[in-house]
Structures are given as C-alpha cells and as structure tokens.
Design a protein around this motif. Structure first.
Motif, PDB file in Angstrom:
ATOM      1  N   THR A  68      62.826  -2.846  30.015  1.00  0.00           N
ATOM      2  CA  THR A  68      63.722  -2.901  31.175  1.00  0.00           C
ATOM      3  C   THR A  68      63.112  -2.185  32.376  1.00  0.00           C
ATOM      4  N   SER A  69      62.471  -1.061  32.120  1.00  0.00           N
ATOM      5  CA  SER A  69      61.966  -0.209  33.201  1.00  0.00           C
ATOM      6  C   SER A  69      60.639  -0.668  33.779  1.00  0.00           C
ATOM      7  N   PRO A  79      65.485  -7.963  27.475  1.00  0.00           N
ATOM      8  CA  PRO A  79      64.679  -6.886  26.893  1.00  0.00           C
ATOM      9  C   PRO A  79      65.197  -6.303  25.589  1.00  0.00           C
ATOM     10  N   TYR A  80      66.484  -5.983  25.497  1.00  0.00           N
ATOM     11  CA  TYR A  80      66.973  -5.317  24.287  1.00  0.00           C
ATOM     12  C   TYR A  80      67.057  -6.270  23.100  1.00  0.00           C
ATOM     13  N   ALA A  81      67.434  -7.513  23.342  1.00  0.00           N
ATOM     14  CA  ALA A  81      67.438  -8.502  22.260  1.00  0.00           C
ATOM     15  C   ALA A  81      66.010  -8.765  21.795  1.00  0.00           C
ATOM     16  N   ASP A  82      65.107  -8.864  22.760  1.00  0.00           N
ATOM     17  CA  ASP A  82      63.695  -9.060  22.451  1.00  0.00           C
ATOM     18  C   ASP A  82      63.164  -7.896  21.614  1.00  0.00           C
ATOM     19  N   ALA A  83      63.519  -6.675  22.016  1.00  0.00           N
ATOM     20  CA  ALA A  83      63.053  -5.474  21.313  1.00  0.00           C
ATOM     21  C   ALA A  83      63.639  -5.379  19.909  1.00  0.00           C
ATOM     22  N   LEU A  84      64.912  -5.727  19.762  1.00  0.00           N
ATOM     23  CA  LEU A  84      65.549  -5.687  18.441  1.00  0.00           C
ATOM     24  C   LEU A  84      64.863  -6.641  17.474  1.00  0.00           C
ATOM     25  N   ILE A  85      64.666  -7.879  17.916  1.00  0.00           N
ATOM     26  CA  ILE A  85      64.028  -8.873  17.055  1.00  0.00           C
ATOM     27  C   ILE A  85      62.595  -8.470  16.731  1.00  0.00           C
ATOM     28  N   ALA A  86      61.896  -7.941  17.728  1.00  0.00           N
ATOM     29  CA  ALA A  86      60.502  -7.539  17.520  1.00  0.00           C
ATOM     30  C   ALA A  86      60.398  -6.384  16.526  1.00  0.00           C
ATOM     31  N   THR A 134      64.188   0.222  18.653  1.00  0.00           N
ATOM     32  CA  THR A 134      64.787  -0.824  19.484  1.00  0.00           C
ATOM     33  C   THR A 134      65.217  -0.263  20.833  1.00  0.00           C
ATOM     34  N   PHE A 135      65.861   0.908  20.807  1.00  0.00           N
ATOM     35  CA  PHE A 135      66.319   1.515  22.062  1.00  0.00           C
ATOM     36  C   PHE A 135      65.139   1.864  22.971  1.00  0.00           C
ATOM     37  N   LEU A 136      64.129   2.516  22.413  1.00  0.00           N
ATOM     38  CA  LEU A 136      62.984   2.940  23.223  1.00  0.00           C
ATOM     39  C   LEU A 136      62.206   1.742  23.761  1.00  0.00           C
ATOM     40  N   TRP A 137      61.987   0.750  22.903  1.00  0.00           N
ATOM     41  CA  TRP A 137      61.243  -0.435  23.314  1.00  0.00           C
ATOM     42  C   TRP A 137      62.025  -1.218  24.368  1.00  0.00           C
ATOM     43  N   GLY A 138      63.336  -1.369  24.140  1.00  0.00           N
ATOM     44  CA  GLY A 138      64.164  -2.079  25.118  1.00  0.00           C
ATOM     45  C   GLY A 138      64.197  -1.377  26.456  1.00  0.00           C
ATOM     46  N   TYR A 139      64.265  -0.039  26.430  1.00  0.00           N
ATOM     47  CA  TYR A 139      64.257   0.738  27.673  1.00  0.00           C
ATOM     48  C   TYR A 139      62.937   0.562  28.415  1.00  0.00           C
TER      49      TYR A 139
END
Length: 214
Positions: free
Chosen positions: A128-129, A136-143, A120-125
């Motif tokens: 974002t970048s 991004p982070y909510a999207d990444a967590l759910i994904a 989640t952290f890596l995908w959200g980062y």
C-alpha cells in the motif's frame, strides 16, 4: 486421480477458455504448466518439480504485467521452495519413490497461523505504501498463505492441501476481479485437484499409520 483421460480433457478445456478470453501465449503457458504441475503433485510424481519451475517463470512475468507485485515476488519464493521440494522428496524415502507424508503438529500449526497474520499485515502495508498494487492486502494474504502451503508441500506435510484449498478459493475471486479469466478458471481446476490430492494423501497417511502400528 488415476484415470488417464482426465488430464487431456482438462488441457482441452484450458486451451478453449484461453482462446475464448483472448489470453496471451504467456498466460496459456502459465495455466497449462500450472495444471500439469499440480496434477503431478497430487499423484506424488517427482516430475511435478521441474514442470513447476517452468510454471514459476511464466507466472513471474505475467504478474509483473498485471501489477500483482506480491504474487510476482511470490514466484521467487516458489522457485527456491521448488528446488528444496525436489531435493526433499528424493531424500528420506527409503524404498519408496518419494518421501513419506507426515502431519503437522499443533504447535507448528499455531506458529504458522501467527506468521500468516503478521506477514500478511506487513506485506499488505508495504504494498500500500510503496507500490501501485491493485488490491494489496488480498494480494498479500494469498501470497503469504501460498508460501506456507508451498513450504508444507515441499516438506511433504499433509496439511499443505488445506492451505492450497484456501488459496485456490481466494485466487478465483481475485483473478476474476482482475479479469484474468483463464487464471480464475485454472484455479477452479486447482481447487478440484487440491481436494482430490487431500483425499489421496489422507488415504496414504492412514495406510502408513496402520502399517506402523501393525
């Protein structure tokens, strides 16, 4: 779950919500095939997988338009895992229609929990970048949680329903925020079906355990 009238009633509600919110034909197709796929999955029906593949294709194009890129990429994982699940459910089944349900070990649960946090952290980062992702982070967590849930479901692991319940609750909030109201309503129905699926699979697991010790 065995009442034949429930699914037609849900479809009527879905179409009514879609029309009311001026949903596109693609969104209507995504919500209805998604509903049917989850319903069939809770009933341990093998037809859940081909219907799910159609659903994945619809969601891929819809999420691209909504700029939910993690969810868009998620559909690629779902496509692969759906093919895997289709095969896995038909193997190791003995005289049963589909593969028997099993439980997750404590070690596997801890590993998946660690994977959820890191991914989640890596995908959200990354979102974002390198993208204009909306949340991004909510999207990444759910994904990420959805991939774990889908893998467990494809492997016929009982705890997949706990993951899906969490995904559904988070998704309701995210899609309402993005004004994808028919999708938010769909995930509310998914939540109800996931709870019913959890209870149904739990009963099956208890019966199988009693049969093994008899």
């Amino acid at each position: 779950m065995n009442r034949v009238w429930v699914l037609p009633v849900l479809f009527v509600f879905m179409i009514a919500i879609a029309v009311y919110t001026s949903s596109t034909p693609l969104e209507v197709a995504a919500t209805t095939t998604g509903l049917l796929s989850v319903w069939l999955t809770a009933r341990e029906n093998i037809w859940a997988w081909p219907v799910g593949l159609v659903n994945v294709a619809c969601f891929f194009y819809m999420f691209e338009d909504a700029k939910l890129y993690a969810d868009m990429l998620l559909q690629v994982f779902f496509f692969v895992l759906s093919i895997y699940g289709w095969i896995a459910w038909l193997t190791g089944r003995g005289a049963s229609k589909v593969r028997p349900t099993r439980s997750l070990s404590r070690r596997q649960a801890l590993l998946l929990g660690a994977l959820l946090v890191v991914a989640t952290f890596l995908w959200g980062y990354a979102l974002t970048s390198y993208t204009d992702a909306s949340i991004p982070y909510a999207d990444a967590l759910i994904a990420t949680l959805s991939i774990i849930a889908q893998y467990l479901l494809s492997s016929k692991v009982f705890e997949n329903w706990l993951c899906w319940i969490a995904v559904d609750i988070l998704s309701i909030g995210m899609y309402a925020y993005k004004e994808l109201y028919s999708l938010a309503f769909l995930y509310a129905i998914f939540l109800a079906i996931a709870i019913a699926g959890h209870l149904s699979w739990k009963r099956e697991l208890v019966r199988a355990s009693k049969g093994a010790t008899a």
